[in-house]
Design an enzyme around this catalytic site. Structure first.
Site, mmCIF file in Angstrom:
data_model
loop_
_atom_site.group_PDB
_atom_site.id
_atom_site.type_symbol
_atom_site.label_atom_id
_atom_site.label_comp_id
_atom_site.label_asym_id
_atom_site.label_seq_id
_atom_site.Cartn_x
_atom_site.Cartn_y
_atom_site.Cartn_z
ATOM 1 N N HIS A 217 0.837 -1.202 0.000
ATOM 2 C CA HIS A 217 0.000 0.000 0.000
ATOM 3 C C HIS A 217 0.878 1.260 0.000
ATOM 4 C CE1 HIS A 217 -3.576 2.444 1.250
ATOM 5 N NE2 HIS A 217 -2.616 3.179 1.811
ATOM 6 N N GLU A 218 1.916 1.262 0.842
ATOM 7 C CA GLU A 218 2.793 2.436 0.898
ATOM 8 C C GLU A 218 3.588 2.591 -0.404
ATOM 9 O OE1 GLU A 218 2.662 4.807 3.101
ATOM 10 O OE2 GLU A 218 1.132 3.726 4.229
ATOM 11 N N HIS B 257 1.485 4.195 -2.964
ATOM 12 C CA HIS B 257 1.466 5.666 -2.844
ATOM 13 C C HIS B 257 2.675 6.268 -3.569
ATOM 14 C CE1 HIS B 257 -1.953 6.388 -0.296
ATOM 15 N NE2 HIS B 257 -1.485 5.740 0.756
ATOM 16 N N GLU C 198 -6.264 7.002 -1.454
ATOM 17 C CA GLU C 198 -6.303 5.782 -0.646
ATOM 18 C C GLU C 198 -6.893 4.609 -1.427
ATOM 19 O OE1 GLU C 198 -4.966 4.988 2.138
ATOM 20 O OE2 GLU C 198 -4.080 6.974 2.277
HETATM 21 ZN ZN ZN Z 1 -2.505 5.143 2.374
#
Ligand code: ZN
Length: 285
Positions: A136-137, A140, A192
């Site tokens: 997830h990071e 980003h 997100e």
């Molecule tokens: Zn996030």
């Protein structure tokens, strides 16, 4: 060019909320990303990320040096990266484990740095959950959200100052907020969603069970004995029913279930962390 770019961005950052008000989430993400891409160069991002890392160390932020723990997180990132690069060209990702068992947090900074607090590793039950959070990071980063978020938070000229090494006070503030488990402003909901969807894709293709990320969200929300009280990641990643249900239906639609969990390997890492753990700041919390 750089100065003019940032001046233009400063003007845009005032006008954009009005313009973007009528956009769909997808359009908004696209517009914001192309602005960050056009005006914050990858060299700037790298300079900002390196400066933040150095400042974290200067302020006494402690990193876990245990080679077993480091090899573990670096190995997860190395296994994810080829899947990330199948979708998008990204530079190297550097992962750092901050030594703070009280803080359940992970964040990415410009320049390809991912920081994970030891408290998050301790709160995770298996490797699939850690892979989900790291993916997830990294998502980003691949979408260049951290640079964009910093521009929105601090303003274009301040970020330019960081990139040029001109604003040590702001740099110290940013680093202190990150290390203390404080948080930069949350990413937008569309960012997100984008990071969640990419994370499931990377993790599934790399061979882990993509349900790990969902499980981790659910456990953060419900809490249990393993999860410390200070949940910084939760404050920037609200685990609403809507988010969890959306992830579950994505997985169902794609038929993605199963994959590596490696609870045993993860347990070894947790054991190493517990042995070297600093005294907890909030006993009994
Ligand atoms: Zn996030």
């Amino acid at each position: 060019m750089r100065t003019r770019g940032f001046a233009a961005l400063a003007a845009l950052s005032v006008a954009l909320p009005l313009v973007l008000g009528g956009c769909t989430a997808r359009q908004r993400t696209k517009i914001e990303t192309s602005i960050a891409t056009a005006l914050v160069s990858e060299e700037d991002e790298e300079a900002i990320g390196d400066a933040i890392h150095a400042e974290i160390e200067r302020q006494g932020g402690r990193f876990v040096r245990d080679p077993i723990v480091r090899t573990y997180v670096e190995g997860i990132v190395a296994r994810l990266l080829p899947e990330v690069r199948r979708v998008k060209a990204v530079e190297d990702v550097h992962v750092h484990v901050l030594d703070d068992p009280d803080v359940v947090n992970a964040f990415a900074t410009p320049g390809g740095h991912v920081f994970v607090h030891s408290g998050l590793l301790l709160a995770a039950r298996d490797e699939a959950e850690v892979a989900g959070v790291l993916a997830h990071e990294i998502a980003h980063l691949a979408a260049r959200h951290p640079a964009r978020r910093m521009v929105w938070m601090y303003g274009a000229s301040a970020v330019a100052g960081l990139a040029l090494g001109k604003d040590p006070a702001l740099l110290a503030q940013v680093a202190a907020e990150l290390v203390g488990g404080g948080v930069l402003a949350a990413n937008s909901r569309s960012a997100e969603r984008e990071a969640d969807d990419l994370a499931l894709l990377y993790v599934h293709r790399a061979g882990w069970d993509p349900r790990g990320l969902v499980r981790f969200f659910v456990r953060l929300r419900e809490g249990d004995g393993d999860v410390p009280a200070f949940l910084a990641w939760l404050s920037t990643h609200p685990t609403s029913t809507e988010r969890i249900e959306r992830l579950r239906s994505e997985l169902r639609a794609r038929g993605w279930e199963g994959g590596d969990e490696n609870a045993d390997g993860h347990a070894i890492v947790k054991e190493r962390l517990r042995k070297s753990e600093r005294p907890r700041r909030r006993p009994g919390a």
